[in-house]
Motif scaffolding. Structure first.
Motif, PDB file in Angstrom:
ATOM      1  N   SER A   1      58.320  17.672  66.772  1.00  0.00           N
ATOM      2  CA  SER A   1      59.221  17.725  65.492  1.00  0.00           C
ATOM      3  C   SER A   1      57.946  17.901  64.611  1.00  0.00           C
ATOM      4  O   SER A   1      57.261  18.843  63.394  1.00  0.00           O
ATOM      5  CB  SER A   1      59.717  16.576  65.079  1.00  0.00           C
ATOM      6  OG  SER A   1      59.411  15.674  65.117  1.00  0.00           O
TER       7      SER A   1
ATOM      8  N   GLU B   1      65.868  24.899  76.117  1.00  0.00           N
ATOM      9  CA  GLU B   1      66.217  24.388  74.796  1.00  0.00           C
ATOM     10  C   GLU B   1      68.171  25.589  74.863  1.00  0.00           C
ATOM     11  O   GLU B   1      67.803  26.559  73.904  1.00  0.00           O
ATOM     12  CB  GLU B   1      65.421  24.374  73.557  1.00  0.00           C
ATOM     13  CG  GLU B   1      65.468  23.409  73.697  1.00  0.00           C
ATOM     14  CD  GLU B   1      65.909  21.686  73.816  1.00  0.00           C
ATOM     15  OE1 GLU B   1      66.486  21.686  73.658  1.00  0.00           O
ATOM     16  OE2 GLU B   1      65.124  21.094  74.794  1.00  0.00           O
TER      17      GLU B   1
ATOM     18  N   THR C   1      64.433  28.870  71.956  1.00  0.00           N
ATOM     19  CA  THR C   1      63.923  27.924  70.615  1.00  0.00           C
ATOM     20  C   THR C   1      64.659  26.876  70.334  1.00  0.00           C
ATOM     21  O   THR C   1      65.230  26.194  70.514  1.00  0.00           O
ATOM     22  CB  THR C   1      64.839  29.385  69.659  1.00  0.00           C
ATOM     23  OG1 THR C   1      64.368  30.636  69.980  1.00  0.00           O
ATOM     24  CG2 THR C   1      64.262  28.462  68.398  1.00  0.00           C
ATOM     25  N   ALA C   2      63.563  25.914  69.506  1.00  0.00           N
ATOM     26  CA  ALA C   2      64.084  24.469  69.905  1.00  0.00           C
ATOM     27  C   ALA C   2      64.792  24.663  67.623  1.00  0.00           C
ATOM     28  O   ALA C   2      63.406  25.047  67.217  1.00  0.00           O
ATOM     29  CB  ALA C   2      62.700  24.011  69.802  1.00  0.00           C
ATOM     30  N   ASN C   3      65.393  24.271  67.822  1.00  0.00           N
ATOM     31  CA  ASN C   3      65.904  24.019  66.276  1.00  0.00           C
ATOM     32  C   ASN C   3      65.110  22.988  65.453  1.00  0.00           C
ATOM     33  O   ASN C   3      64.694  21.549  66.525  1.00  0.00           O
ATOM     34  CB  ASN C   3      66.937  25.229  65.817  1.00  0.00           C
ATOM     35  CG  ASN C   3      68.084  23.960  66.414  1.00  0.00           C
ATOM     36  OD1 ASN C   3      67.918  22.777  66.856  1.00  0.00           O
ATOM     37  ND2 ASN C   3      69.202  24.427  66.882  1.00  0.00           N
TER      38      ASN C   3
ATOM     39  N   SER D   1      58.066  29.024  73.553  1.00  0.00           N
ATOM     40  CA  SER D   1      59.437  29.562  73.048  1.00  0.00           C
ATOM     41  C   SER D   1      59.408  28.785  71.615  1.00  0.00           C
ATOM     42  O   SER D   1      57.705  29.057  71.620  1.00  0.00           O
ATOM     43  CB  SER D   1      59.883  27.779  73.776  1.00  0.00           C
ATOM     44  OG  SER D   1      59.188  27.034  73.180  1.00  0.00           O
TER      45      SER D   1
ATOM     46  N   VAL E   1      63.361  17.924  73.055  1.00  0.00           N
ATOM     47  CA  VAL E   1      62.878  19.388  74.041  1.00  0.00           C
ATOM     48  C   VAL E   1      63.090  19.111  75.658  1.00  0.00           C
ATOM     49  O   VAL E   1      62.007  18.118  75.997  1.00  0.00           O
ATOM     50  CB  VAL E   1      61.249  19.919  73.383  1.00  0.00           C
ATOM     51  CG1 VAL E   1      61.718  21.211  74.348  1.00  0.00           C
ATOM     52  CG2 VAL E   1      62.335  20.178  71.710  1.00  0.00           C
TER      53      VAL E   1
ATOM     54  N   ARG F   1      59.706  27.669  67.520  1.00  0.00           N
ATOM     55  CA  ARG F   1      60.859  26.680  67.305  1.00  0.00           C
ATOM     56  C   ARG F   1      59.953  26.649  65.631  1.00  0.00           C
ATOM     57  O   ARG F   1      59.343  27.411  65.089  1.00  0.00           O
ATOM     58  CB  ARG F   1      59.237  25.459  66.906  1.00  0.00           C
ATOM     59  CG  ARG F   1      60.073  24.370  66.437  1.00  0.00           C
ATOM     60  CD  ARG F   1      58.615  22.909  66.019  1.00  0.00           C
ATOM     61  NE  ARG F   1      59.182  21.994  65.568  1.00  0.00           N
ATOM     62  CZ  ARG F   1      59.110  21.567  63.988  1.00  0.00           C
ATOM     63  NH1 ARG F   1      58.586  22.843  63.313  1.00  0.00           N
ATOM     64  NH2 ARG F   1      59.141  20.448  63.265  1.00  0.00           N
TER      65      ARG F   1
ATOM     66  N   GLU G   1      66.904  19.585  67.048  1.00  0.00           N
ATOM     67  CA  GLU G   1      66.531  20.084  68.836  1.00  0.00           C
ATOM     68  C   GLU G   1      65.600  19.376  69.274  1.00  0.00           C
ATOM     69  O   GLU G   1      64.324  18.487  70.076  1.00  0.00           O
ATOM     70  CB  GLU G   1      66.768  20.925  69.884  1.00  0.00           C
ATOM     71  CG  GLU G   1      68.576  21.913  69.244  1.00  0.00           C
ATOM     72  CD  GLU G   1      67.750  23.444  70.600  1.00  0.00           C
ATOM     73  OE1 GLU G   1      69.609  23.475  70.445  1.00  0.00           O
ATOM     74  OE2 GLU G   1      67.103  23.885  70.146  1.00  0.00           O
ATOM     75  N   ASP G   2      64.172  19.709  68.042  1.00  0.00           N
ATOM     76  CA  ASP G   2      62.833  19.338  68.214  1.00  0.00           C
ATOM     77  C   ASP G   2      62.042  18.362  68.693  1.00  0.00           C
ATOM     78  O   ASP G   2      61.214  17.967  68.863  1.00  0.00           O
ATOM     79  CB  ASP G   2      61.997  20.144  66.685  1.00  0.00           C
ATOM     80  CG  ASP G   2      61.895  19.138  65.590  1.00  0.00           C
ATOM     81  OD1 ASP G   2      62.536  18.678  65.604  1.00  0.00           O
ATOM     82  OD2 ASP G   2      61.297  19.752  64.914  1.00  0.00           O
TER      83      ASP G   2
END
Length: 361
Positions: free
Chosen positions: A328, A269, A274-276, A356, A283, A358, A279-280
């Motif tokens: 999520s 990502e 990092t998956a914000n 990673s 992914v 989140r 983005e979550d």
């Protein structure tokens, strides 16, 4: 009554001596001249032997099992004992249909006797009658001594190997220490030998268990010492007569090596790994180094909630990727991504992992 001739020779008519015992007989002749003078007796002896020999025996079994197979039928040896050392022994072999085969045996000083190699390939299959007659030095002929053997030169030919072996004719690293091979069509009294050959190392040969219905199987065999690649599996049946059937073969592939080149593309990502919050729910994870025929399983876990496991798509060039994954529902924090490759043979590679983060914004 005495017959004499002018030249001084003389003879008596044929005389029955059957009442005399079997032993040395002394014959005495006394001449008396016309004046009544008796000459000195002249004597000679001969042996009176009217008893036929009766102790001869035939060895049992002949040819090891009283069966003459295809490998033995041109060199059959008949032997026995208890003949008189000066006797002649005649051996006749017959199938009841074709002309009999008669040979003379050699008799030793101890009374044992033996023929040379006898070729009975011209006789029919089935029971062969062996008749042995001893004639002693006095020409007395003993009653025949009889034995039988079975003439069986037909090799079994119906054996088969069940396929696929190990479900797909591929032996993986998780299977190669316990390979099982089964088959059918054997004679219940036969033996079956199974071999595994990679063409380089010494073949592995094991005996099968043959059941009453002709099915057969081997106990699990460890072939891990054979090379990866094609393995020829051969089954050979030998019937109870010792006739060896033609090998039946099946090819399998030995693939004992687990895949080990897979990798995960990083960062996941974008540049921050990092998956914000934006983005979550989508992914994307990808990588390379997979075998094109492998399957790749990707698992994402926060260590608390239920992991999410998805299958990746593997491309011909070995790259792979998953469809956008929704994480999520997972907790904020470190998410562990684990990737496991399983090749077409079922060998499972070591799992590789990446972490990673989140975070919600």
């Amino acid at each position: 009554m005495l017959f004499r001739s002018g030249d001084g020779t003389w003879a008596i008519p044929a005389t029955d001596v059957s009442s005399l015992n079997d032993r040395t007989i002394t014959v005495t002749a006394v001449e008396t001249d016309a004046g009544g003078n008796a000459g000195t007796p002249a004597t000679v002896t001969f042996v009176h032997d009217t008893t036929a020999p009766n102790g001869l025996t035939i060895d049992d079994p002949l040819e090891g099992d009283n069966i003459v197979n295809a490998a033995e039928e041109t060199t059959v040896v008949i032997s026995g004992g208890n003949a008189e050392p000066t006797s002649a022994v005649s051996v006749t072999l017959s199938d009841g249909s074709n002309p009999s085969i008669t040979v003379s045996a050699t008799v030793s000083g101890s009374g044992s006797w033996q023929t040379g190699d006898v070729d009975i390939s011209g006789l029919n299959e089935g029971t062969i009658t062996i008749s042995v007659v001893e004639t002693d030095n006095a020409n007395n002929v003993a009653p025949p001594v009889v034995a039988t053997v079975e003439h069986d030169t037909t090799a079994a030919s119906a054996i088969s190997i069940d396929t696929p072996i190990e479900g797909d004719n591929v032996v993986s690293g998780t299977e190669d220490t316990s390979v099982v091979v089964t088959g059918d069509g054997a004679e219940p009294t036969s033996s079956v030998q199974v071999s595994f050959d990679d063409g380089t190392n010494s073949p592995i040969v094991v005996s099968a268990v043959v059941n009453g219905d002709g099915s057969w199987s081997i106990f699990p065999v460890d072939i891990s010492g054979l090379n990866d690649g094609p393995i020829t599996v051969s089954a050979v049946e030998t019937d109870v007569a010792g006739n060896v059937g033609a090998p039946v073969t099946v090819g399998v592939v030995h693939d004992g090596q687990a895949p080990s080149s897979i990798s995960i593309n990083t960062p996941i990502e974008g540049p921050d790994n990092t998956a914000n919050a934006q983005e979550d729910d989508s992914v994307e994870i990808s990588g390379s180094g997979a075998e094109s025929t492998s399957t790749v399983q990707v698992t994402l876990s926060d260590g608390m909630t239920a992991p999410l496991s998805v299958a990746a798509t593997v491309n011909p060039d070995g790259t792979w990727q998953i469809a956008p994954a929704d994480i999520s529902a997972m907790n904020d924090g470190t998410i562990t991504v684990t990737v496991v490759e399983t090749d077409a043979s079922g060998n499972v590679g070591a799992q590789i992992g990446r972490a990673s983060c989140r975070e919600r914004v």
